[in-house]
Structure formats: structure tokens, C-alpha cells
Scaffold this motif. Sequence first.
Motif, PDB file in Angstrom:
ATOM      1  N   ASP A  63      27.824   3.966 -21.242  1.00 19.62           N
ATOM      2  CA  ASP A  63      28.209   4.613 -22.499  1.00 19.62           C
ATOM      3  C   ASP A  63      27.052   5.503 -22.931  1.00 19.62           C
ATOM      4  OD1 ASP A  63      29.469   5.364 -24.769  1.00 19.62           O
ATOM      5  OD2 ASP A  63      29.599   3.371 -25.672  1.00 19.62           O
ATOM      6  N   TRP A  64      27.128   6.775 -22.563  1.00 21.50           N
ATOM      7  CA  TRP A  64      26.030   7.712 -22.774  1.00 21.50           C
ATOM      8  C   TRP A  64      26.054   8.223 -24.215  1.00 21.50           C
ATOM      9  CZ3 TRP A  64      22.279   8.098 -19.320  1.00 21.50           C
ATOM     10  CH2 TRP A  64      21.305   9.097 -19.492  1.00 21.50           C
ATOM     11  N   PRO A  65      24.913   8.263 -24.885  1.00 25.41           N
ATOM     12  CA  PRO A  65      24.908   8.691 -26.291  1.00 25.41           C
ATOM     13  C   PRO A  65      25.409  10.116 -26.463  1.00 25.41           C
ATOM     14  CG  PRO A  65      22.668   8.561 -25.384  1.00 25.41           C
ATOM     15  CD  PRO A  65      23.579   7.909 -24.396  1.00 25.41           C
ATOM     16  N   GLY A  66      26.364  10.270 -27.382  1.00 24.41           N
ATOM     17  CA  GLY A  66      26.921  11.585 -27.659  1.00 24.41           C
ATOM     18  C   GLY A  66      28.009  12.013 -26.722  1.00 24.41           C
ATOM     19  N   ALA A  67      28.213  11.271 -25.624  1.00 27.03           N
ATOM     20  CA  ALA A  67      29.220  11.673 -24.639  1.00 27.03           C
ATOM     21  C   ALA A  67      30.257  10.597 -24.385  1.00 27.03           C
ATOM     22  CB  ALA A  67      28.539  12.046 -23.316  1.00 27.03           C
ATOM     23  N   GLY A  68      29.964   9.365 -24.753  1.00 28.10           N
ATOM     24  CA  GLY A  68      30.900   8.284 -24.513  1.00 28.10           C
ATOM     25  C   GLY A  68      30.812   7.799 -23.078  1.00 28.10           C
ATOM     26  N   PRO A  69      31.876   7.146 -22.584  1.00 28.88           N
ATOM     27  CA  PRO A  69      31.849   6.601 -21.224  1.00 28.88           C
ATOM     28  C   PRO A  69      31.622   7.702 -20.190  1.00 28.88           C
ATOM     29  CG  PRO A  69      33.697   5.721 -22.474  1.00 28.88           C
ATOM     30  CD  PRO A  69      33.122   6.833 -23.298  1.00 28.88           C
ATOM     31  N   ALA A  70      30.682   7.447 -19.283  1.00 27.87           N
ATOM     32  CA  ALA A  70      30.381   8.402 -18.217  1.00 27.87           C
ATOM     33  C   ALA A  70      30.274   7.638 -16.908  1.00 27.87           C
ATOM     34  CB  ALA A  70      29.072   9.132 -18.511  1.00 27.87           C
ATOM     35  N   ALA A  71      30.977   8.138 -15.880  1.00 25.31           N
ATOM     36  CA  ALA A  71      30.939   7.476 -14.574  1.00 25.31           C
ATOM     37  C   ALA A  71      29.519   7.483 -14.027  1.00 25.31           C
ATOM     38  CB  ALA A  71      31.887   8.178 -13.607  1.00 25.31           C
ATOM     39  N   ASN A  72      29.094   6.343 -13.506  1.00 26.22           N
ATOM     40  CA  ASN A  72      27.753   6.267 -12.926  1.00 26.22           C
ATOM     41  C   ASN A  72      27.680   7.126 -11.662  1.00 26.22           C
ATOM     42  OD1 ASN A  72      25.076   5.334 -12.472  1.00 26.22           O
ATOM     43  ND2 ASN A  72      25.893   3.921 -10.925  1.00 26.22           N
ATOM     44  N   ALA A  73      26.624   7.914 -11.549  1.00 23.03           N
ATOM     45  CA  ALA A  73      26.481   8.826 -10.419  1.00 23.03           C
ATOM     46  C   ALA A  73      25.043   8.848  -9.936  1.00 23.03           C
ATOM     47  CB  ALA A  73      26.903  10.234 -10.832  1.00 23.03           C
ATOM     48  N   PRO A  74      24.834   8.841  -8.605  1.00 22.66           N
ATOM     49  CA  PRO A  74      23.481   8.990  -8.071  1.00 22.66           C
ATOM     50  C   PRO A  74      23.090  10.464  -8.013  1.00 22.66           C
ATOM     51  CG  PRO A  74      25.022   8.665  -6.280  1.00 22.66           C
ATOM     52  CD  PRO A  74      25.828   8.588  -7.552  1.00 22.66           C
ATOM     53  N   PHE A  75      21.788  10.741  -8.061  1.00 23.81           N
ATOM     54  CA  PHE A  75      21.325  12.122  -7.993  1.00 23.81           C
ATOM     55  C   PHE A  75      19.850  12.145  -7.595  1.00 23.81           C
ATOM     56  CE2 PHE A  75      20.757  10.631 -12.319  1.00 23.81           C
ATOM     57  CZ  PHE A  75      19.473  11.055 -12.673  1.00 23.81           C
ATOM     58  N   PRO A  76      19.341  13.285  -7.095  1.00 24.73           N
ATOM     59  CA  PRO A  76      17.921  13.381  -6.783  1.00 24.73           C
ATOM     60  C   PRO A  76      17.130  13.701  -8.055  1.00 24.73           C
ATOM     61  CG  PRO A  76      19.002  15.414  -6.176  1.00 24.73           C
ATOM     62  CD  PRO A  76      20.075  14.505  -6.714  1.00 24.73           C
ATOM     63  N   GLN A  77      16.164  12.880  -8.377  1.00 22.15           N
ATOM     64  CA  GLN A  77      15.340  13.133  -9.556  1.00 22.15           C
ATOM     65  C   GLN A  77      14.292  14.204  -9.262  1.00 22.15           C
ATOM     66  OE1 GLN A  77      15.675  11.395 -12.694  1.00 22.15           O
ATOM     67  NE2 GLN A  77      14.433  13.149 -13.311  1.00 22.15           N
ATOM     68  N   LEU A  78      13.746  14.157  -8.063  1.00 24.69           N
ATOM     69  CA  LEU A  78      12.678  15.067  -7.678  1.00 24.69           C
ATOM     70  C   LEU A  78      12.746  15.281  -6.174  1.00 24.69           C
ATOM     71  CD1 LEU A  78      10.072  16.491  -8.874  1.00 24.69           C
ATOM     72  CD2 LEU A  78       8.821  14.470  -8.078  1.00 24.69           C
ATOM     73  N   VAL A  79      12.574  16.526  -5.712  1.00 22.29           N
ATOM     74  CA  VAL A  79      12.519  16.835  -4.283  1.00 22.29           C
ATOM     75  C   VAL A  79      11.214  17.578  -4.013  1.00 22.29           C
ATOM     76  CG1 VAL A  79      13.616  18.020  -2.342  1.00 22.29           C
ATOM     77  CG2 VAL A  79      15.041  17.006  -4.145  1.00 22.29           C
ATOM     78  N   LEU A  80      10.443  17.095  -3.035  1.00 27.34           N
ATOM     79  CA  LEU A  80       9.176  17.715  -2.647  1.00 27.34           C
ATOM     80  C   LEU A  80       9.282  18.203  -1.209  1.00 27.34           C
ATOM     81  CD1 LEU A  80       6.662  15.058  -4.054  1.00 27.34           C
ATOM     82  CD2 LEU A  80       7.504  17.133  -5.190  1.00 27.34           C
ATOM     83  N   ASP A  81       8.791  19.425  -0.942  1.00 25.50           N
ATOM     84  CA  ASP A  81       8.870  19.957   0.415  1.00 25.50           C
ATOM     85  C   ASP A  81       7.747  19.395   1.282  1.00 25.50           C
ATOM     86  OD1 ASP A  81       6.531  21.415  -0.055  1.00 25.50           O
ATOM     87  OD2 ASP A  81       7.592  23.328  -0.318  1.00 25.50           O
ATOM     88  N   ALA A  82       7.659  19.893   2.520  1.00 25.35           N
ATOM     89  CA  ALA A  82       6.706  19.330   3.481  1.00 25.35           C
ATOM     90  C   ALA A  82       5.267  19.517   3.047  1.00 25.35           C
ATOM     91  CB  ALA A  82       6.930  19.963   4.856  1.00 25.35           C
ATOM     92  N   GLY A  83       5.002  20.508   2.218  1.00 24.46           N
ATOM     93  CA  GLY A  83       3.654  20.727   1.722  1.00 24.46           C
ATOM     94  C   GLY A  83       3.358  19.991   0.434  1.00 24.46           C
ATOM     95  N   GLY A  84       4.316  19.215  -0.060  1.00 23.29           N
ATOM     96  CA  GLY A  84       4.147  18.488  -1.311  1.00 23.29           C
ATOM     97  C   GLY A  84       4.484  19.295  -2.547  1.00 23.29           C
ATOM     98  N   ALA A  85       4.952  20.541  -2.354  1.00 23.16           N
ATOM     99  CA  ALA A  85       5.311  21.377  -3.500  1.00 23.16           C
ATOM    100  C   ALA A  85       6.657  20.937  -4.071  1.00 23.16           C
ATOM    101  CB  ALA A  85       5.373  22.838  -3.083  1.00 23.16           C
TER     102      ALA A  85
END
Length: 536
Positions: free
Chosen positions: A147-169
Motif C-alpha cells: 500500500d504505497w503512500p498516495g497511490a494505494g495498492p501497488a503490485a510488488n515489482a523488482p527493479f535495478p536500483q543501481l547499475v555500474l559498468d566495467a569501469g565502476g562508473a
Amino acid sequence: MSRTPAAVLVALAAAGLATGGCGNPTFDRRIDQGGRGVGEACTRASDCRSGLCLSRVCAASIPAGACGPSGHRPTVALGAVAGPAERPPDVPDPPCALPVNAAVIGPVQERGTHAPGDEVSFDVPAGTTGFTLYFQEVDGTAPEAVDWPGAGPAANAPFPQLVLDAGGARFYDDAASAPVVDGSRDYSQWLLFYAGVIPSAGAVTVPNTTTALDRVRSDGQLAPGAWRFTLNDLAAACTTTTGCTGGSTEGRYDVKVVTRAGPLVSTGTLDLEIYLVSSDPAHPEYSAANAAADPSASATAAQFRRFVDGLQSLFARAGVCLGTVTFHDVPDWARTELSTPSIDDSGPCSELARLFRLAVPRNAVHLFLVDELTTSASGGGGTVVGLDGSIPGPSGVPGGVNSGAAVVLADLGAEAAPGACSPASPFSVAACGTDVVSYIAAHEAGHWLGLYHTTEATGTALDPIADTPGCPCGACRPSSSPLPCGTALLSAPQCAGSSGCGGGDNLMFWQIDPSIARGTLTPQQGEVVRLNPAVR
């Protein structure tokens, strides 16, 4: 995709698309003429007069790849019935069981099971021009919704929080804010855009922005080496969000990575798996056998062949040939229960999720032709005629809750005038209902392959591709509109002019209006499509 009320088939000007072979899109040349000439060294597109830096050399065009010759027509095949013959029980154990799906494409890196907060590493071999991250809930470990604030029920979903390339950028940061131009968020300067809020599963495909395309073209590859991304899901985010309830950090996700090797080419081949899920008593002839039959054998076969040819003419705009188009029936129980799926529920037990899990294990775009998409919401933007399981789709990992796109086939064979859908008549979404179905199907397949709406319905977000005309709310909303940006809907006619208000004719505009729709695709849209793992 929405169809406007005015999109009822009437005798308007033809859309002007020709059927036939695969195109070879001309690269967009809008760079200052003071740049370097073809054959000279470069580091980015802006260095070259042609607007194309390819493997550090200014080039006139991207070389053609393996694809059918001009005049190519797809092979139409009859496939097996898709899905279990017997209806699954009402209450499986556990409910809506979600088995981890196997990859049907290679090379695939199996990265095991991970929890929100885990950093997952994967290898990008030299010469890689794209990759897809795929994460799928291990059954029963995560809540279905929060139950997300301001949006009501929201389906749980996975996602990438952060992606770093081979150089760490930092390649992607979910917490970053996009620049706002004329009231719209512009993501074209990002290296990755992801807006997939898909229950239980997610797919992320790189490249899908103008900046990432330029990097891949110019360097001839993505940075080789060990990349990393941090996994998260909405349920875990809920536990640290004030006012959110139902959160959990117990979700576990199977992670796969599919890489795509170069070289970069201007043409490619795509297979389609098409499922007939109609129970319309007016059309008992809608079967896979009839759809795959010789078009001279029956009027039904002729319309399905026109549907396929229409898809080919539209995909040609992206430099894509259709290889094999396979038609499938589904079991009687699925026709009865899922031919008019509701789009109001997005959970893993929803009708759309049940429908998409019928997809056969082949690497293709999977299209489900249904009688209607039902909703209890008001239709201020028109009737919903197509809906994708996710953007992008899970190419190479079919059979999940997001493994398809639903397309309404109600207009198949409808004509504004006698003969408008005959074999000799030109492609026209204004005159031929079969061409409307092709247009909707191509739009949804475009989503599967990584394309977003050129401008979202309210004009507050543009796609991450710079060469698609935008229609930002701040500049394009009529001054007489009583509704503010974020509330008012921008129609195709409002986004069909010049002065920075375009894109209404593009295949990926959010709405289809037969007086405007032309199926336009830009060179960069074509590049995103061709770099998807489903295209070979």
C-alpha cells in the motif's frame, strides 16, 4: 495503446504505408556541417558531419545485416495448441504458482537467487552490443502488493536500483531525476531508462536511449568486463518509505543475463508467435488452422495474411524482416475465460498474467489476439486496444507473467468501403480494419522490443530517444484547456504539427487516430529494436 473514438473506420485518407520487403533506414543526419567527413576518426556522433560515429570512424550508414531481400514475405506456419489442455485449479498451491522460467536463448548467464539489496555481477564480453537483465520472483517469497503512500495498492515489482559498468562508473541510478523541458521529463541524455513496474518479474534491456546508442555505435561495443547491479523491489523499498504498509525484505529473485554480440547492422530478422484467443460467436472461423492457411483458400485466411503483411510493412520501417510467423490456438478453457481479459488487475493472478503464461518456449515476440480488453475505468482517452506485459518484454525467457502483449482483433476484416481490405488495396488504417489490427500489434511489439511512447498521454514524459518528435505538455497543451499539465490528455491531432509538437504520426504514439497515424519510426527507434535479443 488507446484508440480514439474518432478512430472508428471511416473514409479518410490512406495511411500511405506500402507493403513489401524490409527497409534499410537512412541514418538521421542533423549534426552541424562543420564536423569530420566519412572515414575520419571520431569518438562520438557529434564529431561527424554524417551524424554517425561507428567504431571510432565517421560513417555514412550502418552496414546491412542478414535479412530477406526486397519483396521478402514472412513464412506463415501452424503451431501447436499453447497451454495445458485442462484448466488449472482455482487455488493452486501456492496461489498463482510462479515457476522460474528457463531461457531459450544464449548465451545466458545464470546468476542464481538474490534478495533486495544484493549486488549482482555479470560479464560483458568484448564485442557485446547489448544485454538484458531478467529477474523473476522465486515463488511465494514476496508479497503480491504493498500500500504505497498516495497511490494505494501497488503490485510488488523488482527493479535495478543501481547499475555500474566495467569501469565502476554509474550507468543507471533509480534515484536520479531527469531534466524537465517544457513541463516534460526528457530521458534521452541518460544511459539507461527503466520504467517497468511489473509484478513478480522484470526485464531491462541496454541500450535504449540516445546517449547509450551513441556510445555503443562509437565504441563498437559496451565496455567489456565485470558489470554490477543492485537488485531491489517495491516491497523492500516500502519498508523504508514513510506511510507505506505491507513491505517486506523477504523477496527472492532468480537472475539471468542475456548478452548480444555485434556487429551493428541496419537490418535484422524477427519471429512472431501469435495466439488466437477469441470466443466471439460471430467469428467461429478464427482458428490457427484458418489463419495459417493458403490465403486463396478462404476470406479468413486472406485477412490474416493481410494482417501479417501489414506487420511486415511496419517493421520494415525499423529495418526488421519478419522470419516465421506461427499461429497457435489455445485450449477451450482459455478461450472461454481469457478472451476478454480485464486490465484493471496487474498482479500475478490477473487474467493477463494467466494469458501470457501460455507463451510457448521460443525466442520471439508473443502476441495474443483477444476479443476485448475490459476495464472499469472511464474512457476519456479512448478505448484500450492493446497492452504489453512489460517494456521491454522478457526476450529469450518466455512463459512468465509478462511474456506477451494483448491485441484486440475486433476490427479484423472491417471495411470503410467495399474492397478496402482486398489483396490489391493499399495499407490503410483509415479504410481497412485488418490494417488497424496490424498497427496495434506492431505498436505493442515495439514496446516488447524496448520502445516507449514517444510522448506519454499527459505530455509530462518523453521517450529516451532524441530523434523522435516530442509533444511536451508545457508547449503543446491548448492554452484554452482548463486542465493543468499532468491531467490534460494530448491527442494525436494536437501532436501532429510543427513547432515542437510532433510524434502523433509515430507508430509509438500513445493513441491511434486514423487521420494522423502513419506508422513512422525514426532511425534511433530502429536501432533500439534491432539490438533487442529477440531480433537476429
